[in-house]
Motif scaffolding. Structure first.
Motif, PDB file in Angstrom:
ATOM      1  N   VAL A   1       0.858  -1.195   0.000  1.00  0.00           N
ATOM      2  CA  VAL A   1       0.000   0.000   0.000  1.00  0.00           C
ATOM      3  C   VAL A   1       0.891   1.241   0.000  1.00  0.00           C
ATOM      4  O   VAL A   1       0.687   2.186  -0.765  1.00  0.00           O
ATOM      5  CB  VAL A   1      -0.936   0.019   1.244  1.00  0.00           C
ATOM      6  N   ALA A   2       1.924   1.208   0.867  1.00  0.00           N
ATOM      7  CA  ALA A   2       2.854   2.337   0.973  1.00  0.00           C
ATOM      8  C   ALA A   2       3.631   2.536  -0.330  1.00  0.00           C
ATOM      9  O   ALA A   2       3.797   3.659  -0.799  1.00  0.00           O
ATOM     10  CB  ALA A   2       3.810   2.110   2.138  1.00  0.00           C
ATOM     11  N   ILE A   3       4.091   1.422  -0.921  1.00  0.00           N
ATOM     12  CA  ILE A   3       4.891   1.501  -2.157  1.00  0.00           C
ATOM     13  C   ILE A   3       4.100   2.200  -3.264  1.00  0.00           C
ATOM     14  O   ILE A   3       4.628   3.040  -3.985  1.00  0.00           O
ATOM     15  CB  ILE A   3       5.352   0.080  -2.593  1.00  0.00           C
ATOM     16  N   ARG A   4       2.816   1.876  -3.370  1.00  0.00           N
ATOM     17  CA  ARG A   4       1.995   2.488  -4.431  1.00  0.00           C
ATOM     18  C   ARG A   4       1.778   3.982  -4.158  1.00  0.00           C
ATOM     19  O   ARG A   4       1.737   4.789  -5.090  1.00  0.00           O
ATOM     20  CB  ARG A   4       0.677   1.739  -4.570  1.00  0.00           C
ATOM     21  N   ALA A   5       1.635   4.338  -2.874  1.00  0.00           N
ATOM     22  CA  ALA A   5       1.484   5.758  -2.514  1.00  0.00           C
ATOM     23  C   ALA A   5       2.776   6.513  -2.823  1.00  0.00           C
ATOM     24  O   ALA A   5       2.754   7.631  -3.341  1.00  0.00           O
ATOM     25  CB  ALA A   5       1.130   5.883  -1.038  1.00  0.00           C
ATOM     26  N   VAL A   6       3.908   5.870  -2.520  1.00  0.00           N
ATOM     27  CA  VAL A   6       5.228   6.479  -2.773  1.00  0.00           C
ATOM     28  C   VAL A   6       5.423   6.690  -4.271  1.00  0.00           C
ATOM     29  O   VAL A   6       5.868   7.752  -4.717  1.00  0.00           O
ATOM     30  CB  VAL A   6       6.358   5.587  -2.185  1.00  0.00           C
ATOM     31  N   PHE A   7       5.073   5.679  -5.059  1.00  0.00           N
ATOM     32  CA  PHE A   7       5.210   5.778  -6.520  1.00  0.00           C
ATOM     33  C   PHE A   7       4.363   6.944  -7.037  1.00  0.00           C
ATOM     34  O   PHE A   7       4.807   7.733  -7.864  1.00  0.00           O
ATOM     35  CB  PHE A   7       4.773   4.460  -7.177  1.00  0.00           C
ATOM     36  N   LYS A   8       3.142   7.040  -6.521  1.00  0.00           N
ATOM     37  CA  LYS A   8       2.224   8.118  -6.939  1.00  0.00           C
ATOM     38  C   LYS A   8       2.837   9.484  -6.628  1.00  0.00           C
ATOM     39  O   LYS A   8       2.780  10.403  -7.449  1.00  0.00           O
ATOM     40  CB  LYS A   8       0.881   7.964  -6.201  1.00  0.00           C
ATOM     41  N   ALA A   9       3.451   9.612  -5.432  1.00  0.00           N
ATOM     42  CA  ALA A   9       4.079  10.879  -5.033  1.00  0.00           C
ATOM     43  C   ALA A   9       5.243  11.213  -5.975  1.00  0.00           C
ATOM     44  O   ALA A   9       5.409  12.359  -6.406  1.00  0.00           O
ATOM     45  CB  ALA A   9       4.558  10.797  -3.591  1.00  0.00           C
ATOM     46  N   CYS A  10       6.034  10.187  -6.308  1.00  0.00           N
ATOM     47  CA  CYS A  10       7.197  10.398  -7.190  1.00  0.00           C
ATOM     48  C   CYS A  10       6.767  10.822  -8.596  1.00  0.00           C
ATOM     49  O   CYS A  10       7.474  11.569  -9.269  1.00  0.00           O
ATOM     50  CB  CYS A  10       8.051   9.137  -7.255  1.00  0.00           C
ATOM     51  N   MET A  11       5.603  10.327  -9.030  1.00  0.00           N
ATOM     52  CA  MET A  11       5.102  10.697 -10.360  1.00  0.00           C
ATOM     53  C   MET A  11       4.783  12.199 -10.445  1.00  0.00           C
ATOM     54  O   MET A  11       4.718  12.766 -11.513  1.00  0.00           O
ATOM     55  CB  MET A  11       3.838   9.886 -10.706  1.00  0.00           C
ATOM     56  N   ASP A  12       4.553  12.824  -9.276  1.00  0.00           N
ATOM     57  CA  ASP A  12       4.304  14.275  -9.239  1.00  0.00           C
ATOM     58  C   ASP A  12       5.563  15.042  -8.828  1.00  0.00           C
ATOM     59  O   ASP A  12       5.473  16.149  -8.293  1.00  0.00           O
ATOM     60  CB  ASP A  12       3.159  14.582  -8.255  1.00  0.00           C
ATOM     61  N   GLN A  13       6.717  14.419  -9.032  1.00  0.00           N
ATOM     62  CA  GLN A  13       8.016  15.030  -8.697  1.00  0.00           C
ATOM     63  C   GLN A  13       8.130  15.427  -7.224  1.00  0.00           C
ATOM     64  O   GLN A  13       8.793  16.407  -6.882  1.00  0.00           O
ATOM     65  CB  GLN A  13       8.306  16.275  -9.562  1.00  0.00           C
ATOM     66  N   LYS A  14       7.450  14.682  -6.352  1.00  0.00           N
ATOM     67  CA  LYS A  14       7.547  14.948  -4.917  1.00  0.00           C
ATOM     68  C   LYS A  14       8.534  13.975  -4.282  1.00  0.00           C
ATOM     69  O   LYS A  14       8.658  12.825  -4.725  1.00  0.00           O
ATOM     70  CB  LYS A  14       6.173  14.813  -4.250  1.00  0.00           C
ATOM     71  N   GLN A  15       9.204  14.450  -3.207  1.00  0.00           N
ATOM     72  CA  GLN A  15      10.116  13.570  -2.474  1.00  0.00           C
ATOM     73  C   GLN A  15       9.349  12.860  -1.357  1.00  0.00           C
ATOM     74  O   GLN A  15       8.339  13.375  -0.858  1.00  0.00           O
ATOM     75  CB  GLN A  15      11.261  14.381  -1.863  1.00  0.00           C
ATOM     76  N   VAL A  16       9.848  11.686  -0.967  1.00  0.00           N
ATOM     77  CA  VAL A  16       9.184  10.889   0.070  1.00  0.00           C
ATOM     78  C   VAL A  16      10.197  10.491   1.145  1.00  0.00           C
ATOM     79  O   VAL A  16      11.319  10.081   0.828  1.00  0.00           O
ATOM     80  CB  VAL A  16       8.557   9.604  -0.541  1.00  0.00           C
ATOM     81  N   ALA A  17       9.786  10.622   2.411  1.00  0.00           N
ATOM     82  CA  ALA A  17      10.617  10.141   3.526  1.00  0.00           C
ATOM     83  C   ALA A  17       9.927   8.908   4.114  1.00  0.00           C
ATOM     84  O   ALA A  17       8.721   8.937   4.383  1.00  0.00           O
ATOM     85  CB  ALA A  17      10.750  11.220   4.591  1.00  0.00           C
TER      86      ALA A  17
END
Length: 682
Positions: free
Chosen positions: A204-220
């Motif tokens: 679930v987290a991995i898919r949310a992280v991927f989605k964030a990266c697609m919008d050029q956002k960084q993830v911690a």
């Protein structure tokens, strides 16, 4: 794919081209579950401490049948301070909850006939209301802050998700959907994903992280241990392979030089996903495009760490993962302050871990290690004392000479520890003698036997997490919880081991969290103190008062809880020859007490007939009384009393009610009462 040679026609599927095989199962249930109702999961046993909402803390001593004027009824017998007895009619058992507050030897019984309980409740209510206002204000500010509105799924997102090699469960898909919906709104996300050990929270987290990266956002991604950080790093790297996403990990497995470079790159926005322990929320770490923070195993962090994380950026979306939710988090979610997704469905082809609690014997250790190695598997041997860990490893080597034994603990250098863990992952060793350092993050599908030495010295949630390291594949997992030979266990240790053995089925995370509360005692669930007002009034009543306070502060209508007292000259009880087991009898009484509609009544009736054959007249009457109670609540009638051939309703709001609510409910109530009490219409 398939081929028609005669017409030279070939169909090739995407999975065959990409080379990923998604496991599917034809036996997968398509039944959609309704919203989950989270209960306290606790059974009532004779001798347990209970809380009666109007009388306070007492001790439950069983069900007694009392006959008054030839009318038989069952009552719950509660004993209070000074030996006073309170007999609670079974139709009022919803007023009684199991007491969870402090350890059993510290429980203080209330005295009947005094104002002590009323004063205690009033004091707690006032404190709860004050605290709730503060908390709601805090979360209301967060609600007002406009967060980043993530874009809808990209084609890459769909492609990426199709590469997941397993079949998602319905719960998992729902959690993913809810998380994405939060991210796509301009509200700042604060979602908790609760799921048992190995139920796919990480995906679930991995898919949310991927989605964030697609919008050029960084993830911690914040994790509690170095090993879990490394494990997540490997998983994320593997899943994101082929996509322009840079994943880095900050841990002691990296040299100071490497760490410095990663921090520098994160500051420049060159690192998309940064994984690490609380080191990543240090002041020197700066991620200019931070859009999402994932917190794994939240209960392992202090309040200070979690708060400083949220302060990094007031508009950051937060996704929290938890296997054994701390009750504070659980009930903040239930109270509607935080959003929560529950993953209760186990992955397919998984078996619950078979758990044994036993004295530590060399013969058992030898047999179990040999059995696991015999099927080509690996073994975790958990021993939490670094000083003597080498002695334990020598003992195992002596008992099983063919075993390839390795040692892992937190005092080793990062390089040595990394080599050992990687060696175990690569099957260079088949027995890992280790401390609880492997409690989170070790996902080794070939290791399916765990032996925990001195298990009586560990906490319940910790034992549960440890056991979750085995049985993570389609193979049967085994856990042996051992205590020293001839050692007399403390009552608390015995309860812990009994609970972990009891809760072997899937989805036990909630039950473990609740039972841990029961054993250790509970604190103020919305503050950091461990022993608060909950010790005075018990967990369930505290949560009920808390929910009411939150509704009031939010401006929602709090429906008045009407106590309906029903005193009719009819036999209403479950005969001993119909249900002989007292625990099952209580279970059925609970179900009858929770009837809220005619459908509920018919459902309970069907279950009784299905399990125990045709229902006797006294049980049928009991079901009708439970339904009458529901109708009375709707009509705000507090008392139904029979005197000879008359039935008195108090307060008598019948005619007003008929105009307001309509004739149906009143007529149904009158008809039920007339038929049940053999009265002529009056």
């Amino acid at each position: 794919g398939f081929e028609y040679k005669s017409i030279k026609f070939v169909v090739i599927t995407d999975n065959e081209m990409i080379g990923v095989h998604k496991r599917t199962s034809t036996s997968k249930s398509k039944k959609q579950k309704k919203g989950k109702k989270i209960e306290s999961f606790l059974d009532l046993n004779i001798g347990d401490y209970v809380v009666h909402e109007n009388s306070g803390v007492g001790r439950y001593t069983g069900i007694e049948q009392i006959t008054v004027n030839n009318i038989k009824k069952d009552y719950m017998k509660l004993v209070y301070q000074g030996g006073d007895n309170l007999y609670v009619p079974i139709d009022q058992m919803d007023k009684v909850q199991k007491y969870i507050g402090v350890e059993e030897d510290k429980v203080k019984l209330n005295k009947l006939g005094t104002n002590e309980w009323t004063r205690a409740k009033a004091k707690v209510k006032k404190e709860i209301e004050d605290m709730t206002k503060e908390l709601i204000e805090l979360y209301a500010k967060r609600e007002k802050v406009k967060g980043y509105k993530f874009s809808k799924d990209t084609p890459w997102q769909g492609e990426f998700e199709s590469l997941f090699p397993h079949q998602e469960t319905d719960d998992q898909l729902r959690a993913i959907e809810e998380t994405k919906k939060d991210m796509e709104s301009d509200k700042v996300m604060d979602r908790l994903i609760c799921g048992d050990v190995g139920y796919g929270k990480t995906e679930v987290a991995i898919r949310a992280v991927f989605k964030a990266c697609m919008d050029q956002k960084q993830v911690a991604v914040l994790v509690p241990t170095t090993i879990l950080a490394q494990q997540h790093y490997n998983t994320f790297k593997e899943r994101f392979e082929g996509y322009p996403i840079r994943v880095e990990v900050l841990s002691r497995f990296k040299t100071p030089k490497q760490q410095k470079q990663i921090i520098e790159d994160a500051k420049k926005g060159l690192v998309d996903v940064l994984i690490g322990t609380h080191r990543i929320i240090s002041k020197d770490i700066n991620m200019p495009n931070l859009g999402l923070v994932v917190i794994d195993e939240e209960q392992r962090f202090g309040v200070k760490h979690k708060e400083s994380l949220k302060k990094i950026k007031s508009t950051v979306d937060v996704l929290t993962l938890s296997a054994t939710p701390i009750p504070r988090t659980l009930h903040m979610s239930l109270s509607g302050i935080r959003d929560m997704s529950v993953i209760e469905e186990p992955p397919q082809e998984r078996h619950p871990v078979i758990t044994y609690v036993t004295e530590a014997k060399e013969s058992i250790i030898q047999d179990e290690i040999e059995r696991e190695l015999g099927r080509g598997g690996q073994v975790f041997f958990v021993y939490n004392r670094v000083e003597r860990i080498e002695e334990m490893a020598s003992m195992i080597q002596r008992l099983v000479p063919d075993a390839k034994v390795a040692i892992a603990h937190g005092r080793m250098t990062s390089k040595d520890l990394e080599n050992i863990i990687l060696g175990f992952l690569n099957k260079e060793f088949n027995v890992l003698v280790c401390t609880t350092i492997i409690e989170t993050g070790m996902d080794i599908s070939n290791a399916n036997t765990m032996i925990v030495y001195d298990a009586d010295k560990m906490g319940l949630a910790q034992l549960y997490q440890l056991r979750g390291r085995v049985g993570r594949s389609t193979r049967q997992g085994y856990a042996y919880l051992m205590y020293e030979k001839d050692k007399s266990l403390s009552e608390i240790a015995e309860k812990r081991l009994k609970a972990i053995r009891e809760f072997t089925e899937f989805g036990s995370g909630f039950k473990i969290a609740m039972r841990d509360l029961e054993i250790r005692g509970a604190g103020n669930i919305l503050g950091s103190q461990q022993h608060g007002h909950m010790a005075v009034i018990g967990y369930d009543l505290y949560v009920k008062m808390l929910n009411e306070a939150i509704k009031k502060v939010k401006g929602e209508v709090v429906s008045e809880d009407i106590d309906v007292e029903i005193d009719l000259s009819v036999n209403a009880y479950i005969p001993d020859n119909y249900i002989t087991d007292e625990l099952i009898k209580i279970e059925m009484y609970k179900k009858i007490a929770s009837i809220e509609s005619k459908e509920d009544m018919y459902e309970v009736q069907e279950e009784l007939e299905d399990r125990f054959s045709d229902i006797p007249k006294s049980v049928e009457t009991l079901l009708k009384i439970a339904y009458i109670k529901t109708l009375c609540k709707k009509l705000k009638i507090e008392k139904v009393r029979q005197i000879k051939d008359e039935i008195l309703l108090n307060p008598l709001t019948r005619y007003k009610t008929k105009e307001k609510i309509g004739y149906n409910i009143v007529n149904e109530l009158e008809e039920l009462l007339e038929n049940m009490c053999n009265l002529k219409s009056n």
